[in-house]
Design a protein around this motif. Structure first.
Motif, PDB file in Angstrom:
ATOM      1  N   VAL A  36       0.834  -0.828  -0.275  1.00  0.00           N
ATOM      2  CA  VAL A  36       0.205   0.165  -0.117  1.00  0.00           C
ATOM      3  C   VAL A  36       0.765   1.018  -0.233  1.00  0.00           C
ATOM      4  CG1 VAL A  36      -2.136   1.640   1.200  1.00  0.00           C
ATOM      5  CG2 VAL A  36      -2.298  -1.448   1.145  1.00  0.00           C
ATOM      6  N   ALA A  40       1.360   4.028  -2.776  1.00  0.00           N
ATOM      7  CA  ALA A  40       0.856   5.270  -2.307  1.00  0.00           C
ATOM      8  C   ALA A  40       1.963   6.372  -2.750  1.00  0.00           C
ATOM      9  CB  ALA A  40       0.500   5.326  -1.187  1.00  0.00           C
ATOM     10  N   THR A  43       0.980   6.864  -6.919  1.00  0.00           N
ATOM     11  CA  THR A  43      -0.198   7.272  -6.679  1.00  0.00           C
ATOM     12  C   THR A  43       0.330   8.931  -7.251  1.00  0.00           C
ATOM     13  OG1 THR A  43      -1.483   5.586  -6.612  1.00  0.00           O
ATOM     14  CG2 THR A  43      -2.799   7.725  -6.556  1.00  0.00           C
ATOM     15  N   ILE A  69      -4.155   7.960   0.999  1.00  0.00           N
ATOM     16  CA  ILE A  69      -3.817   7.885  -0.857  1.00  0.00           C
ATOM     17  C   ILE A  69      -4.549   6.864  -1.027  1.00  0.00           C
ATOM     18  CG2 ILE A  69      -1.722   7.795  -2.389  1.00  0.00           C
ATOM     19  CD1 ILE A  69       0.256   9.652  -0.982  1.00  0.00           C
ATOM     20  N   MET A  70      -5.157   6.175  -2.233  1.00  0.00           N
ATOM     21  CA  MET A  70      -5.989   4.300  -2.045  1.00  0.00           C
ATOM     22  C   MET A  70      -5.464   4.684  -3.584  1.00  0.00           C
ATOM     23  SD  MET A  70      -9.589   3.317  -1.949  1.00  0.00           S
ATOM     24  CE  MET A  70      -9.695   3.276  -0.299  1.00  0.00           C
ATOM     25  N   GLN A  73      -7.953   1.129  -5.934  1.00  0.00           N
ATOM     26  CA  GLN A  73     -10.121   0.694  -5.392  1.00  0.00           C
ATOM     27  C   GLN A  73     -10.418   0.006  -7.019  1.00  0.00           C
ATOM     28  OE1 GLN A  73     -12.621   4.509  -6.656  1.00  0.00           O
ATOM     29  NE2 GLN A  73     -13.434   3.858  -4.060  1.00  0.00           N
ATOM     30  N   LYS A  86      -7.584  -0.408  -0.148  1.00  0.00           N
ATOM     31  CA  LYS A  86      -6.741   0.059   0.780  1.00  0.00           C
ATOM     32  C   LYS A  86      -6.364   1.571   0.814  1.00  0.00           C
ATOM     33  CE  LYS A  86      -5.025  -4.084   1.214  1.00  0.00           C
ATOM     34  NZ  LYS A  86      -5.806  -4.639   0.203  1.00  0.00           N
ATOM     35  N   GLY A  87      -6.284   2.424   1.774  1.00  0.00           N
ATOM     36  CA  GLY A  87      -4.963   3.462   1.956  1.00  0.00           C
ATOM     37  C   GLY A  87      -3.972   3.517   2.707  1.00  0.00           C
ATOM     38  N   GLU A 122      -7.805   5.022  -8.922  1.00  0.00           N
ATOM     39  CA  GLU A 122      -6.843   5.029  -8.049  1.00  0.00           C
ATOM     40  C   GLU A 122      -7.316   6.583  -7.779  1.00  0.00           C
ATOM     41  OE1 GLU A 122      -2.369   5.326  -9.446  1.00  0.00           O
ATOM     42  OE2 GLU A 122      -3.556   5.892 -10.947  1.00  0.00           O
TER      43      GLU A 122
END
Length: 229
Positions: A36, A40, A43, A69-70, A73, A86-87, A122
């Motif tokens: 993650v 993140a 992203t 930040i996810m 998704q 999850k983020g 995202e």
């Protein structure tokens, strides 16, 4: 059933779903948490460089009190639609400008109606107010209730004056205003525990700063650079 009661029932159903998913996947939580954080970073960097939103996004990051930040998704379904993923959340210290270690959460929403297909996107939430940041210290909260949100503005300083949370979403490379009325944000205690090697609360991570994981350093540096710290 009134709209208010229906909305409350939906929120609790989403919470129950999120925690049932959590209970099924305890093994490999440390690896998932690291994934993650790595996602993140990718992203956030791609959002920061995107020509579609760079002017508005960069200005808002400088004003943000926290960033969620996810990196992945999933959205869609058959008959019962929904979205979730999850983020990681990092909070900016007002006095020092330093960013906290990441705390892990799940964001999920459910909708009724005929929906076919699956879509990956995202998501970046810029937390603009103290009320918005405080909401993440609870076990869970619902967007659109006491915590207001709006789609992230593309123009410099547009539409962000009284918004708790600004939502930026990208799907298949296209940025669009996201609508998450009734979405539930819930703490992922299992990921927090696995990532730091001990049971910790969001307050331990985000406010008191009692834990540390060097794997998050690059993400913290990226946030600091974007915020001008």
């Amino acid at each position: 059933m009134s709209d208010r009661k229906a909305g409350g029932l939906m929120a609790w159903l989403v919470i129950a779903l999120l925690f049932s998913i959590t209970a099924l996947a305890e093994e490999g939580d440390a690896e998932r948490a690291r994934g993650v954080v790595d996602g993140a970073l990718r992203t956030f960097e791609s959002f920061s460089k995107a020509p579609e939103i760079i002017h508005g996004f960069g200005e808002q990051v400088k004003r943000a009190q926290a960033v969620f930040i996810m990196p992945s998704q999933w959205k869609g379904g058959l008959l019962f639609g929904g979205s979730g993923g999850k983020g990681a959340l990092l909070v900016r210290n007002k006095a020092t400008g330093q960013w906290s270690e990441p705390a892990f959460y799940t964001l999920g929403s459910g909708t009724f109606g005929l929906q076919v297909g699956l879509q990956k996107s995202e998501l970046v939430l810029l937390v603009m107010t103290e009320k918005g940041a405080d909401a993440f210290l609870s076990t869970s909260f619902q967007l659109g209730g006491n915590v207001g949100f709006a789609a992230g503005p593309k123009g410099k300083g547009e539409g962000a004056a009284n918004t708790d949370i600004l939502v930026y979403q990208r799907s298949k490379g296209v940025f669009a205003g996201a609508v998450f009325e009734g979405a539930v944000v819930a703490v992922r205690d299992n990921l927090n525990h696995a990532y730091y090697g001990e049971a910790v609360s969001p307050s331990d991570i985000l406010v008191r700063g009692t834990v540390f994981n060097p794997q998050a350093l690059e993400l913290k540096r990226a946030l600091a650079s974007a915020a001008g710290d």
